[in-house]
Design a protein around this motif. Structure first.
Motif, PDB file in Angstrom:
ATOM      1  N   LYS A 254      -9.981  -0.272  35.062  1.00 18.86           N
ATOM      2  CA  LYS A 254     -10.712   0.824  34.461  1.00 18.86           C
ATOM      3  C   LYS A 254     -11.266   1.555  36.000  1.00 18.86           C
ATOM      4  N   LEU A 255     -11.237   2.434  36.796  1.00 21.63           N
ATOM      5  CA  LEU A 255     -12.131   2.879  37.655  1.00 21.63           C
ATOM      6  C   LEU A 255     -13.153   3.979  37.183  1.00 21.63           C
ATOM      7  N   VAL A 256     -14.698   3.664  36.877  1.00 17.76           N
ATOM      8  CA  VAL A 256     -15.813   4.874  36.563  1.00 17.76           C
ATOM      9  C   VAL A 256     -16.108   5.171  37.736  1.00 17.76           C
ATOM     10  N   PHE A 257     -15.898   6.325  38.364  1.00 15.66           N
ATOM     11  CA  PHE A 257     -16.754   7.051  39.407  1.00 15.66           C
ATOM     12  C   PHE A 257     -18.279   7.713  38.429  1.00 15.66           C
ATOM     13  N   ALA A 258     -18.906   7.061  39.400  1.00 16.61           N
ATOM     14  CA  ALA A 258     -20.498   7.944  38.998  1.00 16.61           C
ATOM     15  C   ALA A 258     -20.568   8.980  40.085  1.00 16.61           C
ATOM     16  N   LYS A 259     -21.604   9.909  39.850  1.00 18.95           N
ATOM     17  CA  LYS A 259     -21.875  10.377  40.483  1.00 18.95           C
ATOM     18  C   LYS A 259     -23.727  11.133  39.818  1.00 18.95           C
ATOM     19  N   THR A 260     -24.451  11.513  40.265  1.00 23.45           N
ATOM     20  CA  THR A 260     -25.893  11.850  40.600  1.00 23.45           C
ATOM     21  C   THR A 260     -25.524  13.371  40.469  1.00 23.45           C
TER      22      THR A 260
ATOM     23  N   TYR B 159     -25.231  19.188  31.519  1.00 26.55           N
ATOM     24  CA  TYR B 159     -26.966  18.848  31.471  1.00 26.55           C
ATOM     25  C   TYR B 159     -27.160  18.061  32.790  1.00 26.55           C
ATOM     26  N   GLU B 160     -28.127  18.425  33.471  1.00 28.98           N
ATOM     27  CA  GLU B 160     -28.724  16.510  34.380  1.00 28.98           C
ATOM     28  C   GLU B 160     -28.968  15.502  33.942  1.00 28.98           C
ATOM     29  N   GLY B 161     -28.556  14.776  35.188  1.00 28.93           N
ATOM     30  CA  GLY B 161     -28.769  13.516  35.166  1.00 28.93           C
ATOM     31  C   GLY B 161     -26.435  13.068  35.860  1.00 28.93           C
ATOM     32  N   PRO B 162     -26.603  11.712  35.397  1.00 28.29           N
ATOM     33  CA  PRO B 162     -25.266  11.680  36.465  1.00 28.29           C
ATOM     34  C   PRO B 162     -23.953  11.923  35.235  1.00 28.29           C
ATOM     35  N   ARG B 163     -22.393  12.215  36.095  1.00 27.07           N
ATOM     36  CA  ARG B 163     -21.362  12.198  35.588  1.00 27.07           C
ATOM     37  C   ARG B 163     -20.561  11.118  35.905  1.00 27.07           C
ATOM     38  N   ASN B 164     -19.986  10.248  34.895  1.00 22.98           N
ATOM     39  CA  ASN B 164     -18.925   9.658  35.573  1.00 22.98           C
ATOM     40  C   ASN B 164     -17.003  10.210  34.916  1.00 22.98           C
ATOM     41  N   GLU B 165     -16.881   9.677  36.069  1.00 22.89           N
ATOM     42  CA  GLU B 165     -15.188  10.086  35.867  1.00 22.89           C
ATOM     43  C   GLU B 165     -14.012   8.651  35.566  1.00 22.89           C
ATOM     44  N   THR B 166     -13.908   8.357  34.277  1.00 23.84           N
ATOM     45  CA  THR B 166     -13.211   7.478  34.333  1.00 23.84           C
ATOM     46  C   THR B 166     -11.263   7.104  34.327  1.00 23.84           C
ATOM     47  N   LEU B 167     -10.536   6.460  35.643  1.00 21.25           N
ATOM     48  CA  LEU B 167      -9.600   6.627  35.711  1.00 21.25           C
ATOM     49  C   LEU B 167      -8.744   4.840  35.619  1.00 21.25           C
ATOM     50  N   LYS B 168      -7.544   5.333  35.668  1.00 20.13           N
ATOM     51  CA  LYS B 168      -6.789   3.738  35.777  1.00 20.13           C
ATOM     52  C   LYS B 168      -6.157   3.656  37.076  1.00 20.13           C
ATOM     53  N   ASP B 169      -6.238   2.722  37.282  1.00 23.74           N
ATOM     54  CA  ASP B 169      -5.702   2.149  38.618  1.00 23.74           C
ATOM     55  C   ASP B 169      -3.729   2.479  38.264  1.00 23.74           C
ATOM     56  N   PRO B 170      -2.874   1.338  39.250  1.00 17.59           N
ATOM     57  CA  PRO B 170      -1.584   1.642  38.596  1.00 17.59           C
ATOM     58  C   PRO B 170      -1.376  -0.197  38.113  1.00 17.59           C
ATOM     59  N   ASN B 171      -2.858  -0.995  38.274  1.00 17.76           N
ATOM     60  CA  ASN B 171      -2.409  -2.084  37.355  1.00 17.76           C
ATOM     61  C   ASN B 171      -3.736  -2.593  36.051  1.00 17.76           C
TER      62      ASN B 171
ATOM     63  N   ILE C 109     -17.680   2.668  40.939  1.00 26.58           N
ATOM     64  CA  ILE C 109     -18.597   3.231  41.769  1.00 26.58           C
ATOM     65  C   ILE C 109     -18.963   4.360  41.951  1.00 26.58           C
ATOM     66  N   HIS C 110     -20.274   3.626  42.648  1.00 22.95           N
ATOM     67  CA  HIS C 110     -21.223   5.132  42.562  1.00 22.95           C
ATOM     68  C   HIS C 110     -20.351   6.285  43.911  1.00 22.95           C
ATOM     69  N   VAL C 111     -20.130   7.404  43.562  1.00 20.46           N
ATOM     70  CA  VAL C 111     -20.331   8.568  44.637  1.00 20.46           C
ATOM     71  C   VAL C 111     -21.396   9.114  44.923  1.00 20.46           C
ATOM     72  N   GLU C 112     -21.005   9.932  46.090  1.00 19.90           N
ATOM     73  CA  GLU C 112     -21.963  10.952  46.747  1.00 19.90           C
ATOM     74  C   GLU C 112     -21.237  11.924  46.482  1.00 19.90           C
ATOM     75  N   GLU C 113     -22.808  13.699  46.390  1.00 18.76           N
ATOM     76  CA  GLU C 113     -21.856  14.761  46.541  1.00 18.76           C
ATOM     77  C   GLU C 113     -20.799  15.499  46.908  1.00 18.76           C
ATOM     78  N   GLY C 114     -19.897  15.604  47.267  1.00 13.83           N
ATOM     79  CA  GLY C 114     -18.865  16.129  48.586  1.00 13.83           C
ATOM     80  C   GLY C 114     -17.860  15.183  47.998  1.00 13.83           C
ATOM     81  N   ASP C 115     -17.664  14.308  47.122  1.00 11.70           N
ATOM     82  CA  ASP C 115     -17.155  13.166  46.822  1.00 11.70           C
ATOM     83  C   ASP C 115     -15.397  14.466  46.376  1.00 11.70           C
ATOM     84  N   ASP C 116     -14.423  14.517  47.317  1.00  9.54           N
ATOM     85  CA  ASP C 116     -13.209  16.063  46.479  1.00  9.54           C
ATOM     86  C   ASP C 116     -12.352  15.135  46.744  1.00  9.54           C
ATOM     87  N   GLU C 117     -11.996  13.356  46.975  1.00 14.85           N
ATOM     88  CA  GLU C 117     -10.841  13.317  45.995  1.00 14.85           C
ATOM     89  C   GLU C 117     -11.024  12.914  44.961  1.00 14.85           C
ATOM     90  N   ILE C 118     -12.026  12.931  44.265  1.00 16.16           N
ATOM     91  CA  ILE C 118     -12.241  12.265  42.573  1.00 16.16           C
ATOM     92  C   ILE C 118     -11.697  14.018  42.012  1.00 16.16           C
TER      93      ILE C 118
END
Length: 105
Positions: free
Chosen positions: A98-104, A83-95, A66-75
């Motif tokens: 894997k959710l990979v949140f990516a933002k530039t 470094y410059e470039g995309p940042r990723n955060e991986t979470l697991k949902d209750p099921n 899931i691509h997110v914008e700057e300011g998505d404070d829930e993550i």
């Protein structure tokens, strides 16, 4: 839009709402949720559909990006901005998905 299976529909809905998703098109039969569409930040391109798992048919091999914008404070971003470039955060949902949140940066 990916259609996924949920072990517990209410727990799944609560988890995604905490991440900033909005529940839409929730179909219920009595007290049971039969299907739901979850949309991230009003972005129809970042939507998931869940239906209840029946007979242990859940396959936990899926990873959803899931691509997110700057300011998505829930993550909660654990990765340091080293470094410059995309940042990723991986979470697991209750099921187990894997959710990979990516933002530039």
């Amino acid at each position: 839009t990916p259609a996924l299976l949920a072990k517990d529909m209410q727990e799944t809905m609560d988890f995604y709402i905490q991440l900033g998703f909005e529940a839409r098109d929730v179909m219920q039969e009595g007290d049971e949720i039969e299907s739901m569409k979850l949309i991230y930040k009003d972005n129809e391109n970042a939507a998931l559909i869940f239906k209840p798992e029946k007979n242990n048919e859940l396959a936990n091999a899926a990873a959803i990006q899931i691509h997110v914008e700057e300011g998505d404070d829930e993550i909660e971003w654990h990765q340091k901005e080293r470094y410059e470039g995309p940042r990723n955060e991986t979470l697991k949902d209750p099921n187990g998905y894997k959710l990979v949140f990516a933002k530039t940066a």
